[in-house]
Enzyme design. Structure first.
Site, PDB file in Angstrom:
ATOM      1  N   CYS A 130       0.828  -1.213   0.000  1.00  0.00           N
ATOM      2  CA  CYS A 130       0.000   0.000   0.000  1.00  0.00           C
ATOM      3  C   CYS A 130       0.861   1.261   0.000  1.00  0.00           C
ATOM      4  O   CYS A 130       0.554   2.218  -0.725  1.00  0.00           O
ATOM      5  CB  CYS A 130      -0.955   0.010   1.185  1.00  0.00           C
ATOM      6  SG  CYS A 130      -2.273  -1.206   1.041  1.00  0.00           S
ATOM      7  N   HIS A 133       2.191   1.628  -3.531  1.00  0.00           N
ATOM      8  CA  HIS A 133       1.089   1.941  -4.445  1.00  0.00           C
ATOM      9  C   HIS A 133       0.669   3.407  -4.313  1.00  0.00           C
ATOM     10  O   HIS A 133       0.543   4.123  -5.316  1.00  0.00           O
ATOM     11  CB  HIS A 133      -0.086   0.999  -4.124  1.00  0.00           C
ATOM     12  CG  HIS A 133      -1.320   1.240  -4.899  1.00  0.00           C
ATOM     13  ND1 HIS A 133      -1.716   0.411  -5.930  1.00  0.00           N
ATOM     14  CD2 HIS A 133      -2.281   2.193  -4.805  1.00  0.00           C
ATOM     15  CE1 HIS A 133      -2.872   0.864  -6.433  1.00  0.00           C
ATOM     16  NE2 HIS A 133      -3.226   1.938  -5.757  1.00  0.00           N
ATOM     17  N   GLU A 134       0.453   3.861  -3.093  1.00  0.00           N
ATOM     18  CA  GLU A 134      -0.038   5.234  -2.889  1.00  0.00           C
ATOM     19  C   GLU A 134       1.052   6.279  -3.147  1.00  0.00           C
ATOM     20  O   GLU A 134       0.765   7.346  -3.685  1.00  0.00           O
ATOM     21  CB  GLU A 134      -0.628   5.397  -1.482  1.00  0.00           C
ATOM     22  CG  GLU A 134      -1.755   4.428  -1.135  1.00  0.00           C
ATOM     23  CD  GLU A 134      -2.967   4.433  -2.071  1.00  0.00           C
ATOM     24  OE1 GLU A 134      -3.033   5.234  -3.021  1.00  0.00           O
ATOM     25  OE2 GLU A 134      -3.870   3.606  -1.846  1.00  0.00           O
ATOM     26  N   ILE A 135       2.294   5.982  -2.808  1.00  0.00           N
ATOM     27  CA  ILE A 135       3.377   6.924  -3.102  1.00  0.00           C
ATOM     28  C   ILE A 135       3.586   7.014  -4.613  1.00  0.00           C
ATOM     29  O   ILE A 135       3.823   8.108  -5.142  1.00  0.00           O
ATOM     30  CB  ILE A 135       4.656   6.562  -2.324  1.00  0.00           C
ATOM     31  CG1 ILE A 135       4.427   6.845  -0.829  1.00  0.00           C
ATOM     32  CG2 ILE A 135       5.861   7.350  -2.852  1.00  0.00           C
ATOM     33  CD1 ILE A 135       5.524   6.334   0.095  1.00  0.00           C
TER      34      ILE A 135
END
Length: 166
Positions: A130, A133-135
């Site tokens: 996560c 993915h988010e970065i």
């Protein structure tokens, strides 16, 4: 707290790098609360401010009900393990489709909390996935860019068909 509209792929704002947060104020706390409500309504386990059209480096994750939601402001990856894992990923901006993405098994990130305090966190497994993915999203890299061209094209066609049919 407000549920905000989520940008849908291929909105070009999803490909724009987000700006660092410089004001640690009530506006930031309100944005984080709105992100949490929007993510829960989607539903999802992670969301960034760019997903709702706000080009700031803010992420909210909620991976465990016991642990609760965790906001990350200005996160960046400091270290990654050489070990890789495959994990099925998707996005609140591309609901209904997912695929396996290869990511580092462990990461260390630095970030700020909602008060501007600098923190570090080491994670593995789903949380590490996560974070990456988010970065990536904050950097303007939508998750499907991590797929082979063939897989990406198939996924986009499937998403376009689902969008037309709904």
């Amino acid at each position: 707290m407000t549920i905000r509209p989520i940008l849908r792929y291929p909105d070009r704002r999803l490909a724009a790098p987000a700006r660092p947060v410089t004001a640690f104020d009530d506006g930031l706390r309100e944005l984080a609360a709105d992100l949490l409500e929007t993510m829960r309504a989607a539903p999802g386990i992670g969301i960034t401010a760019p997903h709702i059209g706000v080009p700031l480096r803010v992420v909210v994750l909620e991976l465990d009900a016991k642990e609760g939601p965790q906001p990350y402001v200005n996160p960046q990856i400091e270290w990654v393990s050489s070990e890789m894992i495959l994990h099925r990923e998707g996005s609140v901006s591309m609901p209904g489709v997912n695929d396996e993405v290869q990511r580092h098994a462990r990461v260390r990130i630095s970030y700020q909390d909602l008060d501007g305090n600098t923190r570090t966190e080491e994670s593995d497994g789903l949380r590490a996935v996560c974070h990456q993915h988010e970065i990536d999203q904050l950097d303007g890299m939508f998750w499907i860019q991590r797929l082979s061209r063939l897989k990406r094209e198939r996924l986009v066609k499937k998403f376009e068909k689902m969008s037309r049919d709904s």
